[in-house]
Design a protein around this motif. Structure first.
Motif, PDB file in Angstrom:
ATOM      1  N   PHE A  90      53.313 -35.884  17.349  1.00 23.21           N
ATOM      2  CA  PHE A  90      54.166 -36.932  16.737  1.00 23.21           C
ATOM      3  C   PHE A  90      53.745 -38.547  17.159  1.00 23.21           C
ATOM      4  O   PHE A  90      53.773 -38.817  18.493  1.00 23.21           O
ATOM      5  CB  PHE A  90      55.716 -36.779  16.929  1.00 23.21           C
ATOM      6  CG  PHE A  90      56.629 -35.723  15.992  1.00 23.21           C
ATOM      7  CD1 PHE A  90      55.524 -34.893  15.288  1.00 23.21           C
ATOM      8  CD2 PHE A  90      57.763 -35.802  15.806  1.00 23.21           C
ATOM      9  CE1 PHE A  90      56.129 -33.920  14.398  1.00 23.21           C
ATOM     10  CE2 PHE A  90      58.424 -34.861  14.916  1.00 23.21           C
ATOM     11  CZ  PHE A  90      57.538 -33.766  14.265  1.00 23.21           C
ATOM     12  N   LYS A  91      53.669 -39.292  16.335  1.00 11.32           N
ATOM     13  CA  LYS A  91      53.597 -40.740  16.600  1.00 11.32           C
ATOM     14  C   LYS A  91      55.040 -41.387  16.501  1.00 11.32           C
ATOM     15  O   LYS A  91      55.043 -42.520  17.048  1.00 11.32           O
ATOM     16  CB  LYS A  91      52.715 -41.543  15.480  1.00 11.32           C
ATOM     17  CG  LYS A  91      51.402 -40.697  15.272  1.00 11.32           C
ATOM     18  CD  LYS A  91      50.323 -40.920  16.395  1.00 11.32           C
ATOM     19  CE  LYS A  91      49.197 -39.975  16.128  1.00 11.32           C
ATOM     20  NZ  LYS A  91      48.723 -39.381  17.408  1.00 11.32           N
ATOM     21  N   CYS A  92      55.760 -40.939  15.791  1.00 11.09           N
ATOM     22  CA  CYS A  92      57.089 -41.577  15.737  1.00 11.09           C
ATOM     23  C   CYS A  92      57.942 -40.379  15.319  1.00 11.09           C
ATOM     24  O   CYS A  92      57.715 -39.259  15.035  1.00 11.09           O
ATOM     25  CB  CYS A  92      57.298 -42.414  14.448  1.00 11.09           C
ATOM     26  SG  CYS A  92      57.151 -41.898  12.858  1.00 11.09           S
ATOM     27  N   PHE A  93      59.385 -40.605  15.866  1.00 10.83           N
ATOM     28  CA  PHE A  93      60.752 -39.871  15.727  1.00 10.83           C
ATOM     29  C   PHE A  93      61.464 -40.577  14.992  1.00 10.83           C
ATOM     30  O   PHE A  93      62.159 -41.645  15.260  1.00 10.83           O
ATOM     31  CB  PHE A  93      60.945 -39.257  16.776  1.00 10.83           C
ATOM     32  CG  PHE A  93      62.265 -38.406  16.835  1.00 10.83           C
ATOM     33  CD1 PHE A  93      62.327 -37.472  15.867  1.00 10.83           C
ATOM     34  CD2 PHE A  93      63.253 -38.580  17.696  1.00 10.83           C
ATOM     35  CE1 PHE A  93      63.429 -36.835  16.023  1.00 10.83           C
ATOM     36  CE2 PHE A  93      64.453 -37.947  17.716  1.00 10.83           C
ATOM     37  CZ  PHE A  93      64.463 -36.952  16.860  1.00 10.83           C
ATOM     38  N   ARG A  94      62.130 -40.297  13.564  1.00 13.43           N
ATOM     39  CA  ARG A  94      63.118 -40.866  13.042  1.00 13.43           C
ATOM     40  C   ARG A  94      64.464 -40.242  13.259  1.00 13.43           C
ATOM     41  O   ARG A  94      64.696 -39.077  13.013  1.00 13.43           O
ATOM     42  CB  ARG A  94      63.074 -41.091  11.439  1.00 13.43           C
ATOM     43  CG  ARG A  94      64.117 -41.545  10.966  1.00 13.43           C
ATOM     44  CD  ARG A  94      63.971 -41.571   9.357  1.00 13.43           C
ATOM     45  NE  ARG A  94      65.334 -42.212   8.677  1.00 13.43           N
ATOM     46  CZ  ARG A  94      66.138 -41.512   7.584  1.00 13.43           C
ATOM     47  NH1 ARG A  94      65.502 -40.397   7.038  1.00 13.43           N
ATOM     48  NH2 ARG A  94      66.974 -42.069   7.384  1.00 13.43           N
ATOM     49  N   THR A  95      65.357 -40.921  13.960  1.00 14.47           N
ATOM     50  CA  THR A  95      66.910 -40.553  14.034  1.00 14.47           C
ATOM     51  C   THR A  95      67.708 -41.469  13.620  1.00 14.47           C
ATOM     52  O   THR A  95      67.464 -42.576  13.430  1.00 14.47           O
ATOM     53  CB  THR A  95      67.102 -39.756  15.397  1.00 14.47           C
ATOM     54  OG1 THR A  95      68.373 -38.916  15.475  1.00 14.47           O
ATOM     55  CG2 THR A  95      67.112 -40.847  16.447  1.00 14.47           C
ATOM     56  N   SER A  96      69.113 -41.461  13.678  1.00 12.06           N
ATOM     57  CA  SER A  96      70.065 -42.486  13.854  1.00 12.06           C
ATOM     58  C   SER A  96      71.016 -42.574  15.106  1.00 12.06           C
ATOM     59  O   SER A  96      70.915 -41.709  15.776  1.00 12.06           O
ATOM     60  CB  SER A  96      71.098 -42.201  12.541  1.00 12.06           C
ATOM     61  OG  SER A  96      71.714 -40.905  12.697  1.00 12.06           O
ATOM     62  N   ILE A  97      71.483 -43.805  15.057  1.00 13.77           N
ATOM     63  CA  ILE A  97      72.302 -43.910  16.123  1.00 13.77           C
ATOM     64  C   ILE A  97      73.772 -43.615  15.688  1.00 13.77           C
ATOM     65  O   ILE A  97      74.297 -44.121  14.647  1.00 13.77           O
ATOM     66  CB  ILE A  97      72.337 -45.258  16.736  1.00 13.77           C
ATOM     67  CG1 ILE A  97      70.897 -45.621  17.359  1.00 13.77           C
ATOM     68  CG2 ILE A  97      73.534 -45.472  17.610  1.00 13.77           C
ATOM     69  CD1 ILE A  97      70.668 -46.945  17.644  1.00 13.77           C
ATOM     70  N   ALA A  98      74.737 -42.739  16.241  1.00 10.46           N
ATOM     71  CA  ALA A  98      75.899 -42.320  15.902  1.00 10.46           C
ATOM     72  C   ALA A  98      76.783 -43.502  16.312  1.00 10.46           C
ATOM     73  O   ALA A  98      77.021 -43.915  17.361  1.00 10.46           O
ATOM     74  CB  ALA A  98      76.421 -41.249  16.405  1.00 10.46           C
ATOM     75  N   TRP A  99      77.211 -44.203  14.990  1.00 11.93           N
ATOM     76  CA  TRP A  99      77.996 -45.403  15.422  1.00 11.93           C
ATOM     77  C   TRP A  99      79.322 -44.999  16.149  1.00 11.93           C
ATOM     78  O   TRP A  99      79.682 -45.913  17.139  1.00 11.93           O
ATOM     79  CB  TRP A  99      78.698 -45.525  13.782  1.00 11.93           C
ATOM     80  CG  TRP A  99      79.393 -46.931  13.580  1.00 11.93           C
ATOM     81  CD1 TRP A  99      79.875 -47.915  14.526  1.00 11.93           C
ATOM     82  CD2 TRP A  99      79.736 -47.560  12.416  1.00 11.93           C
ATOM     83  NE1 TRP A  99      80.567 -48.853  13.948  1.00 11.93           N
ATOM     84  CE2 TRP A  99      80.466 -48.684  12.742  1.00 11.93           C
ATOM     85  CE3 TRP A  99      79.655 -47.251  11.098  1.00 11.93           C
ATOM     86  CZ2 TRP A  99      80.828 -49.575  11.664  1.00 11.93           C
ATOM     87  CZ3 TRP A  99      80.084 -48.067  10.138  1.00 11.93           C
ATOM     88  CH2 TRP A  99      80.852 -49.192  10.345  1.00 11.93           C
TER      89      TRP A  99
END
Ligand code: P53
Length: 478
Positions: free
Chosen positions: A83-92
């Motif tokens: 992987f060159k990148c990893f998409r996730t979210s920040i849990a508000w």
């Protein structure tokens, strides 16, 4: 016939969202989000929003796949795939447990510091969504979700804290995940996950959606402005759920309907990109008396906070027929939908259309002339674990191979400016739509089923080794 390698620096990776894998729903000061009060569903049964945590219910997001405690092991596996990148979210709710506090929760901030450091250890760029179906529950119960203008302030405070804290660790951001899902405003699940709206008896759902979406677009534009002030190198995008829209036949009324459906679905990205509402939608809103609260200042903010790129998910296309509803009577887009007889479907009835991805990449380029980023793509499927522990998921490989191949044609033959590709659910996680674990997207299998049973052990599917090869050859070997 054409160059199948992607350009240098192409961001191959995978995508997830905090609430679907982290678990640890009430650990280290985290507050409950809407996802924490959604029950498990199935193909036959919708998930239910219970308003608070009820005893005896199965809330699959509470544990997820416990990424919160397994992230080092999981990122190591992503690194092994290249992987060159990893998409996730920040849990508000890790940062602002209720959403309306003045000060952030340090333990939550620290978790993402550690997570991003772990990514950088392997040269993996984090790609971060700020608002991915995980609104603080308190903002729903006390303020009515995004129907309330106050949410603009709460959200921008959250965004600012994240931009400042991760200024040198995160370069790629997105504001609202699949903001256009709510074009299906009669769907209670989508309205709750997009906008934290729980409908009351007799409420005008369409009116609520247009007002809430306006506040979200203003909040997004403000976030873009704030982010660029904090770090001018940030790339901040929008995120839409893109489906190529086809007329059921070449009948002009079908074609007109297809155009109208596209306008009613992609006005969200029109505003994100152009900084103003498109003409047709303005006329419609005026005619219906919707979105009454819009100020001159809002319009100015929208103009100033346009996005740097368009992130989008692509799962399926959508075919529409004017014998169901004509262009002028159209309100809820779902009413126009018909099955496309040329396309096979997944076990969850999603139509599989790889060429639709190439069509979409071209369509979005023509409409917006902006860099694009495919931040979700994939196919939910049941996997079978063999006696020796291996998982032969050729159907997944086949789906991804065909989509990547169309993506490569769009870049090499059609000149589309594409930043990267992050297939959805690179590690098995809780489905957003059904809450199931057995609807799997991953290259990495996680031992846990719909009932919540399993050891949470991770293992590599055949697709793991296949995707590793794809990345290593920069897309040349599919
Ligand atoms: P699941 C509906 C239609 C298309 C994409 O979906 C959707 C949804 C909402 O369920 O969501 C996106 O898990 C979303 C992810 C989600 C993924 O697609 O229902 O951004 O959070 O998991 C796949 O199979």
């Amino acid at each position: 016939m054409f160059e199948t390698k992607m350009p240098n620096g192409f961001l191959w990776g995978g995508a997830v969202a905090a609430h679907q894998l982290e678990g640890a729903w009430n650990v280290d000061g985290k507050g409950p989000s809407v996802a924490d009060v959604m029950t498990v569903g199935s193909t036959e049964k919708d998930r239910e929003f219970t308003g608070k945590v009820l005893p005896g219910e199965n809330y699959p997001n509470h544990e997820g796949i416990d990424f919160y405690h397994h992230y080092k092991e999981d990122i190591k596996l992503f690194a092994e795939m290249g992987f060159k990148c990893f998409r996730t979210s920040i849990a508000w709710t890790r940062i602002f447990p209720n959403g309306d506090e003045e000060e952030p929760n340090e333990a939550g901030l620290k978790f993402y510091d550690d997570l991003f450091d772990e990514c950088h250890k392997y040269g993996i760029e984090p790609v971060i969504t700020l608002h991915h179906f995980e609104i603080p529950l308190h903002l729903v119960n006390k303020y009515g979700g995004w129907e309330n203008r106050k949410l603009i302030d709460f959200f921008t405070r959250f965004a600012k804290v994240c931009f400042k804290r991760y200024k040198s660790k995160v370069k790629y951001w997105m504001t609202f995940n699949e903001i256009d899902n709510q074009a299906s405003f009669n769907n209670p699940f989508l309205m709750c996950t997009n906008s934290g709206i729980v409908f009351k008896e007799g409420q005008n759902r369409e009116a609520a959606m247009y007002q809430a979406a306006h506040y979200e677009l203003v909040a997004s534009a403000l976030a873009v402005k704030i982010g660029h002030e904090i770090n001018p190198d940030f790339k901040i995008g929008c995120m839409i759920n893109y489906a190529s829209i086809y007329p059921a036949t070449c009948k002009p009324s079908d074609c007109l309907l297809a155009q109208r459906v596209a306008d009613r679905r992609y006005w969200f990205s029109d505003v994100h990109v152009n900084g103003e509402y498109p003409e047709e939608l303005e006329m419609y809103l005026k005619r219906k008396g919707y979105r009454q609260d819009i100020t001159e200042e809002d319009r100015q903010v929208l103009r100033e906070g346009t996005v740097d790129y368009i992130g989008f998910s692509y799962y399926a296309s959508m075919t529409v027929a004017s014998d169901k509803v004509d262009a002028d009577s159209l309100t809820d887009l779902d009413e126009a939908k018909v099955h496309n007889e040329y396309l096979p479907t997944t076990a969850w009835h999603w139509e599989i259309d790889p060429e639709g991805l190439r069509y979409g990449l071209n369509w979005l380029t023509d409409r917006y002339h902006k860099p694009l980023f495919i931040v979700e793509n994939g196919m939910g499927a049941y996997d079978k674990v063999e006696a020796d522990g291996s998982i032969h998921d050729e159907y997944r490989i086949d789906y991804l191979r065909k989509h990547i191949s169309e993506m490569e044609k769009a870049v090499a033959l059609d000149g589309v400016n594409l930043m990267g590709y992050t297939p959805w659910g690179c590690i098995d996680l809780v489905s957003a739509g059904t809450g199931q674990m057995d609807k799997r997207y991953g290259f990495i299998y996680v031992d846990k089923n719909d009932k919540g049973e399993g050891t949470l052990a991770r293992s590599r599917k055949d697709s793991f080794f296949w995707y590793q090869k794809v990345i290593k050859s920069n897309g040349a070997e599919l």
